[in-house]
Design an enzyme around this catalytic site. Structure first.
Site, PDB file in Angstrom:
ATOM      1  N   ASP A  35     -36.753 -11.482  48.588  1.00  0.00           N
ATOM      2  CA  ASP A  35     -35.569 -12.348  48.676  1.00  0.00           C
ATOM      3  C   ASP A  35     -35.645 -13.287  49.878  1.00  0.00           C
ATOM      4  O   ASP A  35     -35.258 -14.450  49.795  1.00  0.00           O
ATOM      5  CB  ASP A  35     -34.295 -11.504  48.811  1.00  0.00           C
ATOM      6  CG  ASP A  35     -33.972 -10.801  47.501  1.00  0.00           C
ATOM      7  OD1 ASP A  35     -34.729 -11.003  46.517  1.00  0.00           O
ATOM      8  OD2 ASP A  35     -32.983 -10.048  47.467  1.00  0.00           O
ATOM      9  N   ALA A  36     -36.163 -12.763  50.997  1.00  0.00           N
ATOM     10  CA  ALA A  36     -36.179 -13.555  52.228  1.00  0.00           C
ATOM     11  C   ALA A  36     -37.027 -14.813  52.055  1.00  0.00           C
ATOM     12  O   ALA A  36     -36.670 -15.885  52.536  1.00  0.00           O
ATOM     13  CB  ALA A  36     -36.713 -12.716  53.383  1.00  0.00           C
ATOM     14  N   LYS A 125     -25.267  -5.610  21.095  1.00  0.00           N
ATOM     15  CA  LYS A 125     -24.133  -6.534  20.981  1.00  0.00           C
ATOM     16  C   LYS A 125     -23.425  -6.531  22.322  1.00  0.00           C
ATOM     17  O   LYS A 125     -22.665  -5.615  22.650  1.00  0.00           O
ATOM     18  CB  LYS A 125     -23.187  -6.100  19.863  1.00  0.00           C
ATOM     19  CG  LYS A 125     -22.090  -7.113  19.606  1.00  0.00           C
ATOM     20  CD  LYS A 125     -21.328  -6.792  18.336  1.00  0.00           C
ATOM     21  CE  LYS A 125     -20.400  -7.918  17.918  1.00  0.00           C
ATOM     22  NZ  LYS A 125     -19.332  -8.171  18.885  1.00  0.00           N
ATOM     23  N   LYS A 299     -30.349  -8.289  12.315  1.00  0.00           N
ATOM     24  CA  LYS A 299     -30.495  -9.568  11.610  1.00  0.00           C
ATOM     25  C   LYS A 299     -31.772  -9.532  10.781  1.00  0.00           C
ATOM     26  O   LYS A 299     -32.814  -9.088  11.303  1.00  0.00           O
ATOM     27  CB  LYS A 299     -30.588 -10.726  12.616  1.00  0.00           C
ATOM     28  CG  LYS A 299     -29.357 -10.866  13.491  1.00  0.00           C
ATOM     29  CD  LYS A 299     -29.548 -11.899  14.589  1.00  0.00           C
ATOM     30  CE  LYS A 299     -28.325 -11.885  15.508  1.00  0.00           C
ATOM     31  NZ  LYS A 299     -28.554 -12.594  16.765  1.00  0.00           N
ATOM     32  N   LYS A 323     -20.983  -1.196  15.076  1.00  0.00           N
ATOM     33  CA  LYS A 323     -20.180  -0.966  16.280  1.00  0.00           C
ATOM     34  C   LYS A 323     -20.249   0.472  16.767  1.00  0.00           C
ATOM     35  O   LYS A 323     -20.402   1.402  15.986  1.00  0.00           O
ATOM     36  CB  LYS A 323     -18.701  -1.320  15.997  1.00  0.00           C
ATOM     37  CG  LYS A 323     -18.477  -2.746  15.526  1.00  0.00           C
ATOM     38  CD  LYS A 323     -18.705  -3.767  16.610  1.00  0.00           C
ATOM     39  CE  LYS A 323     -17.504  -3.981  17.484  1.00  0.00           C
ATOM     40  NZ  LYS A 323     -16.484  -4.861  16.948  1.00  0.00           N
ATOM     41  N   CYS A 417       5.542  18.934  48.855  1.00  0.00           N
ATOM     42  CA  CYS A 417       4.362  19.322  48.084  1.00  0.00           C
ATOM     43  C   CYS A 417       4.785  20.087  46.828  1.00  0.00           C
ATOM     44  O   CYS A 417       5.554  21.054  46.922  1.00  0.00           O
ATOM     45  CB  CYS A 417       3.462  20.194  48.961  1.00  0.00           C
ATOM     46  SG  CYS A 417       2.101  20.923  48.035  1.00  0.00           S
ATOM     47  N   CYS A 447      -0.285  16.731  51.965  1.00  0.00           N
ATOM     48  CA  CYS A 447       0.600  17.866  52.185  1.00  0.00           C
ATOM     49  C   CYS A 447       0.226  18.470  53.526  1.00  0.00           C
ATOM     50  O   CYS A 447      -0.945  18.739  53.786  1.00  0.00           O
ATOM     51  CB  CYS A 447       0.405  18.893  51.062  1.00  0.00           C
ATOM     52  SG  CYS A 447       0.920  20.558  51.508  1.00  0.00           S
TER      53      CYS A 447
HETATM   54  S1  IVH Z   1     -25.178 -13.329  16.327  1.00  0.00           S
HETATM   55  C1  IVH Z   1     -24.618 -15.815  12.909  1.00  0.00           C
HETATM   56  N1  IVH Z   1     -26.083 -11.611  18.106  1.00  0.00           N
HETATM   57  O1  IVH Z   1     -20.601 -11.137  18.645  1.00  0.00           O
HETATM   58  C2  IVH Z   1     -24.604 -14.817  13.951  1.00  0.00           C
HETATM   59  N2  IVH Z   1     -23.776 -12.196  18.197  1.00  0.00           N
HETATM   60  O2  IVH Z   1     -18.925 -11.108  16.074  1.00  0.00           O
HETATM   61  C3  IVH Z   1     -23.663 -15.120  15.059  1.00  0.00           C
HETATM   62  N3  IVH Z   1     -22.541 -11.144  20.025  1.00  0.00           N
HETATM   63  O3  IVH Z   1     -19.410 -14.410  18.558  1.00  0.00           O
HETATM   64  C4  IVH Z   1     -23.676 -14.189  16.178  1.00  0.00           C
HETATM   65  N4  IVH Z   1     -24.251 -10.036  20.880  1.00  0.00           N
HETATM   66  O4  IVH Z   1     -20.161 -13.462  20.797  1.00  0.00           O
HETATM   67  C5  IVH Z   1     -25.008 -12.287  17.649  1.00  0.00           C
HETATM   68  N5  IVH Z   1     -27.035 -10.148  19.636  1.00  0.00           N
HETATM   69  C6  IVH Z   1     -25.967 -10.815  19.184  1.00  0.00           C
HETATM   70  C7  IVH Z   1     -24.701 -10.710  19.794  1.00  0.00           C
HETATM   71  C8  IVH Z   1     -23.623 -11.416  19.259  1.00  0.00           C
HETATM   72  C9  IVH Z   1     -22.953 -10.313  20.995  1.00  0.00           C
HETATM   73  C10 IVH Z   1     -21.141 -11.614  19.846  1.00  0.00           C
HETATM   74  C11 IVH Z   1     -21.022 -13.107  19.771  1.00  0.00           C
HETATM   75  C12 IVH Z   1     -20.375 -13.422  18.447  1.00  0.00           C
HETATM   76  C13 IVH Z   1     -19.796 -12.114  18.061  1.00  0.00           C
HETATM   77  C14 IVH Z   1     -19.860 -11.981  16.553  1.00  0.00           C
END
Ligand code: IVH
Length: 493
Positions: A35-36, A125, A299, A323, A417, A447
């Site tokens: 860092d320095a 996510k 995806k 989720k 107390c 106390c």
């Molecule tokens: S993809 C078409 N990838 O989740 C796909 N979203 O409910 C669009 N998010 O608005 C989003 N991590 O804010 C994607 N690895 C991730 C993500 C992600 C968080 C959030 C993002 C989005 C929401 C979707």
């Protein structure tokens, strides 16, 4: 060469070097200098720019401090809309998603099985805010919030202050227009530190890292944003002129090579069972991650397949969010009771209407001390936000003021107390400097009963026999409590 052109050359050199260090630090996670040394180069650049203000450019690493405050945010239309994701809560939801992907791609098997396994990119996510960053000719020209997906707010001055957002792309071959999309979030450690700072300066504290990130990013004064520990993580693209790699994982890796930070947890999975393994694995490590995640995102990896699958309204058919159980819930504060600890500290404990948080029933939460009660502004009868992260003791994070009932009551420290009836006193803090003593009020109430107080006696003996003290085996907490309650022992001796 003139003095100015020597300076210009050195400035270029310093910027390239600092950009390189930033890239290795933030994107590759491989810091290259102490860092320095970084600070020394940075100060040299600052000094040269101060001498030659005409050489300052918006891409200079010194320009992250935040410029002038705005009166309002401008609007940004997203050429390519910013979508959201469908949710899977149960394993079955994910299996159904995978079947619909297989059938959409004509890969589904028959009654006897035989479907082809789809490749998915797996990403955490992150729990923050979606933003879109626009690069033109490799320079960051604009940052925008998601807004309603079609129109967002122009937060360019704010995103420029985020340390790991490159102001200039690395390497070569980037498309002339490149919009990268991702999440702005606040790491857990930065969130804790920010709340301490805020509380000390009498500012507003935040209920969770997500709120802190939102509150920090949507500031009209970018200097405030600059002072907040925000980070960016890219998960996709918007408008792009030209070609990118043909898969989600390949594309993110290309973006990484250009200096855009992506998740370290990005993985490719073959088939839905591998996705479930990813979900389980990261779920087990969730608490140890330096940032909050509320699930994982799968995806379809091949972009051509994504295009074939298409969208429904605002969510793609080729991606889904799986989720985790929520870490925060709302419930009612039924009462506040006071517990007495080993040192006599009298601490408020919230008695809650039982609620399930992250899979576990919670009926009590710590309130720490009376300063915390005051900071939260909490009253008995309030609806409160409870957060339980892993094995951590459940916490009262905030009050929902709109839900305060007319008969809500103040939380009051008892005069005596609750265990032994002795007087309860507020502790004093003594500060000594230059031989002078100044007193101020501490946040702890105590106390005064010492070992005459059953609660303090029990805790004192528990401490006395514990591993780090006398290490007496076979004398557990329960036994000590019974011995004290039956008045068979009255001191550690
Ligand atoms: S993809 C078409 N990838 O989740 C796909 N979203 O409910 C669009 N998010 O608005 C989003 N991590 O804010 C994607 N690895 C991730 C993500 C992600 C968080 C959030 C993002 C989005 C929401 C979707």
């Amino acid at each position: 060469m003139t003095e100015a052109s020597i300076a210009a050359q050195r400035i270029e050199q310093l910027r390239a070097e600092l950009d390189g260090h930033n890239y290795r630090y933030y994107v590759l996670d491989e810091p290259s200098v102490p860092d320095a040394e970084y600070d020394r180069l940075f100060r040299e650049l600052q000094a040269l720019e101060a001498e030659h203000p005409q050489l300052v450019t918006p891409e200079s690493p010194t320009q992250r401090v935040g410029g002038e405050a705005l009166a309002a945010f401008g609007e940004v239309r997203h050429e390519v809309p910013m979508l959201s994701l469908g949710n899977a809560f149960e394993e079955e939801d994910l299996l159904a998603f995978d079947r619909s992907v297989q059938s959409g791609l004509g890969l589904a098997g028959d009654l006897f099985g035989g479907g082809v396994e789809v490749e998915y990119s797996c990403e955490p996510k992150l729990d923050g805010l979606a933003v879109s960053l626009r690069y033109e000719n490799g320079q960051l020209v604009r940052g925008a919030t998601r807004g309603d997906g079609s129109t967002g707010e122009d937060i360019s001055s704010n995103v420029r202050t985020i340390r790991n957002v490159p102001l200039k792309l690395q390497g070569e071959g980037w498309p002339q227009v490149l919009e990268v999309r991702g999440e702005v979030f606040m790491p857990k450690s930065g969130f804790e530190e920010l709340n301490v700072r805020q509380a000390e300066s009498g500012g507003k504290t935040f209920a969770n890292p997500r709120n802190a990130a939102a509150g920090s990013l949507r500031q009209l004064d970018p200097k405030i944003t600059a002072s907040r520990p925000l980070e960016f993580c890219c998960y996709g693209v918007g408008q792009v002129s030209g070609e990118l790699p043909a898969t989600q994982v390949g594309m993110l890796e290309q973006l990484k090579a250009w200096g855009i930070p992506i998740s370290r947890e990005l993985k490719l999975a073959k088939g839905v069972q591998a996705c479930l393994d990813y979900y389980r694995d990261i779920g087990e490590r969730r608490m140890g991650l330096p940032y909050d995640i509320d699930g994982v995102v799968f995806k379809v990896n091949t972009i051509e397949d994504q295009q074939q699958l298409g969208f429904r309204a605002r969510t793609p058919h080729w991606a889904i969010a799986h989720k985790f159980p929520a870490q925060e819930e709302l419930t009612e504060l039924l009462d506040v009771e006071f517990q007495v600890g080993r040192t006599g500290a009298v601490t408020p404990v919230a008695r809650l209407k039982p609620v399930k948080v992250a899979g576990v029933m919670v009926a009590n939460a710590t309130l720490h001390n009376m300063d915390e009660v005051a900071r939260l502004g909490v009253m008995i009868g309030d609806t409160v936000i409870i957060r339980r992260a892993g094995d951590v003791i459940p916490q009262v994070m905030a009050v929902v003021p709109e839900r305060r009932p007319a008969d809500a009551r103040d939380v009051q420290i008892p005069e005596n107390c609750p265990v032994c009836g002795s007087h309860v006193e507020r502790t004093q803090l003594v500060k000594r400097s230059k031989g002078k003593e100044t007193f101020s009020e501490g946040s702890v109430y105590r106390c005064v009963g010492r070992l005459a107080c059953g609660a303090q006696l029990k805790q004192a003996i528990i401490h006395f026999v514990s591993r780090r003290a006398m290490d007496i085996e076979g004398l557990g907490d329960k036994t000590i409590e019974q011995l004290v309650d039956e008045q068979l022992i009255a001191s550690p001796a």
